[in-house]
Design a protein around this motif. Sequence first.
Motif, PDB file in Angstrom:
ATOM      1  N   GLN A 200      53.016 -51.134  12.917  1.00 51.27           N
ATOM      2  CA  GLN A 200      53.565 -52.467  13.132  1.00 51.27           C
ATOM      3  C   GLN A 200      55.013 -52.336  13.580  1.00 51.27           C
ATOM      4  OE1 GLN A 200      53.214 -55.434   9.952  1.00 51.27           O
ATOM      5  NE2 GLN A 200      53.246 -57.011  11.528  1.00 51.27           N
ATOM      6  N   ARG A 201      55.366 -53.129  14.571  1.00 54.11           N
ATOM      7  CA  ARG A 201      56.746 -53.177  15.061  1.00 54.11           C
ATOM      8  C   ARG A 201      57.295 -54.572  14.811  1.00 54.11           C
ATOM      9  NH1 ARG A 201      58.845 -52.795  21.382  1.00 54.11           N
ATOM     10  NH2 ARG A 201      61.060 -52.499  20.906  1.00 54.11           N
ATOM     11  N   SER A 208      68.648 -56.325  18.033  1.00 46.74           N
ATOM     12  CA  SER A 208      69.491 -56.187  16.846  1.00 46.74           C
ATOM     13  C   SER A 208      68.624 -55.863  15.625  1.00 46.74           C
ATOM     14  CB  SER A 208      70.301 -57.464  16.602  1.00 46.74           C
ATOM     15  OG  SER A 208      69.446 -58.579  16.406  1.00 46.74           O
ATOM     16  N   LEU A 209      67.363 -56.253  15.672  1.00 48.75           N
ATOM     17  CA  LEU A 209      66.351 -55.798  14.728  1.00 48.75           C
ATOM     18  C   LEU A 209      65.258 -55.125  15.537  1.00 48.75           C
ATOM     19  CD1 LEU A 209      65.049 -55.677  11.895  1.00 48.75           C
ATOM     20  CD2 LEU A 209      64.022 -57.903  12.375  1.00 48.75           C
ATOM     21  N   ASP A 210      64.955 -53.884  15.241  1.00 47.63           N
ATOM     22  CA  ASP A 210      63.898 -53.161  15.953  1.00 47.63           C
ATOM     23  C   ASP A 210      63.394 -52.047  15.046  1.00 47.63           C
ATOM     24  OD1 ASP A 210      62.130 -52.101  17.739  1.00 47.63           O
ATOM     25  OD2 ASP A 210      63.585 -51.762  19.351  1.00 47.63           O
ATOM     26  N   GLU A 211      62.326 -52.346  14.291  1.00 47.21           N
ATOM     27  CA  GLU A 211      61.759 -51.407  13.330  1.00 47.21           C
ATOM     28  C   GLU A 211      60.291 -51.163  13.682  1.00 47.21           C
ATOM     29  OE1 GLU A 211      63.306 -49.983  10.780  1.00 47.21           O
ATOM     30  OE2 GLU A 211      65.139 -51.157  10.552  1.00 47.21           O
ATOM     31  N   SER A 212      59.910 -49.896  13.769  1.00 41.86           N
ATOM     32  CA  SER A 212      58.517 -49.506  13.962  1.00 41.86           C
ATOM     33  C   SER A 212      58.056 -48.743  12.737  1.00 41.86           C
ATOM     34  CB  SER A 212      58.365 -48.643  15.216  1.00 41.86           C
ATOM     35  OG  SER A 212      58.681 -49.384  16.376  1.00 41.86           O
ATOM     36  N   MET A 213      56.923 -49.159  12.171  1.00 43.71           N
ATOM     37  CA  MET A 213      56.480 -48.636  10.880  1.00 43.71           C
ATOM     38  C   MET A 213      55.046 -48.129  10.941  1.00 43.71           C
ATOM     39  SD  MET A 213      58.028 -51.835   8.723  1.00 43.71           S
ATOM     40  CE  MET A 213      57.842 -52.916  10.152  1.00 43.71           C
ATOM     41  N   ALA A 214      54.801 -46.966  10.343  1.00 44.53           N
ATOM     42  CA  ALA A 214      53.440 -46.508  10.073  1.00 44.53           C
ATOM     43  C   ALA A 214      52.996 -47.160   8.767  1.00 44.53           C
ATOM     44  CB  ALA A 214      53.396 -44.990   9.962  1.00 44.53           C
ATOM     45  N   VAL A 215      51.940 -47.942   8.835  1.00 42.40           N
ATOM     46  CA  VAL A 215      51.478 -48.739   7.700  1.00 42.40           C
ATOM     47  C   VAL A 215      50.264 -48.066   7.076  1.00 42.40           C
ATOM     48  CG1 VAL A 215      50.513 -50.962   7.036  1.00 42.40           C
ATOM     49  CG2 VAL A 215      52.327 -50.863   8.745  1.00 42.40           C
ATOM     50  N   VAL A 220      53.052 -53.471   2.310  1.00 36.68           N
ATOM     51  CA  VAL A 220      53.450 -54.803   2.762  1.00 36.68           C
ATOM     52  C   VAL A 220      54.591 -54.644   3.757  1.00 36.68           C
ATOM     53  CG1 VAL A 220      54.439 -57.038   2.087  1.00 36.68           C
ATOM     54  CG2 VAL A 220      52.741 -55.934   0.622  1.00 36.68           C
ATOM     55  N   THR A 221      54.524 -55.377   4.854  1.00 37.11           N
ATOM     56  CA  THR A 221      55.644 -55.436   5.783  1.00 37.11           C
ATOM     57  C   THR A 221      56.271 -56.824   5.721  1.00 37.11           C
ATOM     58  OG1 THR A 221      54.109 -55.937   7.602  1.00 37.11           O
ATOM     59  CG2 THR A 221      54.821 -53.665   7.365  1.00 37.11           C
TER      60      THR A 221
END
Length: 266
Positions: A200-201, A208-215, A220-221
């Motif tokens: 999920q990105r 200014s917000l840019d987060e990429s996550m392995a879920v 919970v994101t």
Amino acid sequence: MSKLLVKPTDGQGRVTHITPQNAGWQYVGFDLHRLRPGDRVSEETGHREVCLVLVSGKARIAAGGEEFGLLGERMSPFDGVPSAVYVPGGSDWTVSAETEVELAVCSAPDPEGNLPARVIAPSDLSKETRGSGTNTRYVTNILPEDQPAQSLLVVEVITPGGHTSSYPPHKHDQDNLPHESLLEETYYHRLNPPQGFAFQRVYTDDRSLDESMAVEDGDVTLVPKGYHPCAACHGYDLYYLNVMAGPRRTWKFHNAAEHEWLLNAG
């Protein structure tokens, strides 16, 4: 690890606890309880309304002075649709597990507390298919805006392995009706089989917000603002439960302009 990714604690009981205070926002709360047969959990709602979602398992639920009996028809979030209970502010609720239970407690402000507690049965839920091709996903509306509540919007989605979801990227972070509503959002993720992972990105136009996550299973994101697409990896179906709330109870989103062409793609 991203500040927007919340991992569950090990064991039983309340394994996830998200409040407006610890999330750094104003509206959405989310708890996840893992219960064994015979376990019992109770809470008062205070100035918040609650939607209790049986993600899996069967339990006896009481709320607002009413006994709603044994609820729950599925033992996995990937098998059927949920049972849920709405509980207003100024009330209380109790859940007693008959089987292994995964209970989501979705909450948002409700200073009035003037709605009755009620069961949201599987037969009450509307279902829809969104997207096409590898952007197809399956939506179950648990507490949509056409059903009574003060702040809460609750929905769950199944995204097959290899598919995208919440895509093309969209956002709802501006209080600018009728064009867009401001809604905070949580995603509670499950994977089938559970050893899988998804992505999920969460990002804004200006990055200014840019987060990429392995879920992973049980994560919970947090989506305080910005676009928030998901991708399910090949071989692993993705379930997520969304909780949304903001100053106005309506879902009006804005697609990322550079990706809108995808809506007309074959």
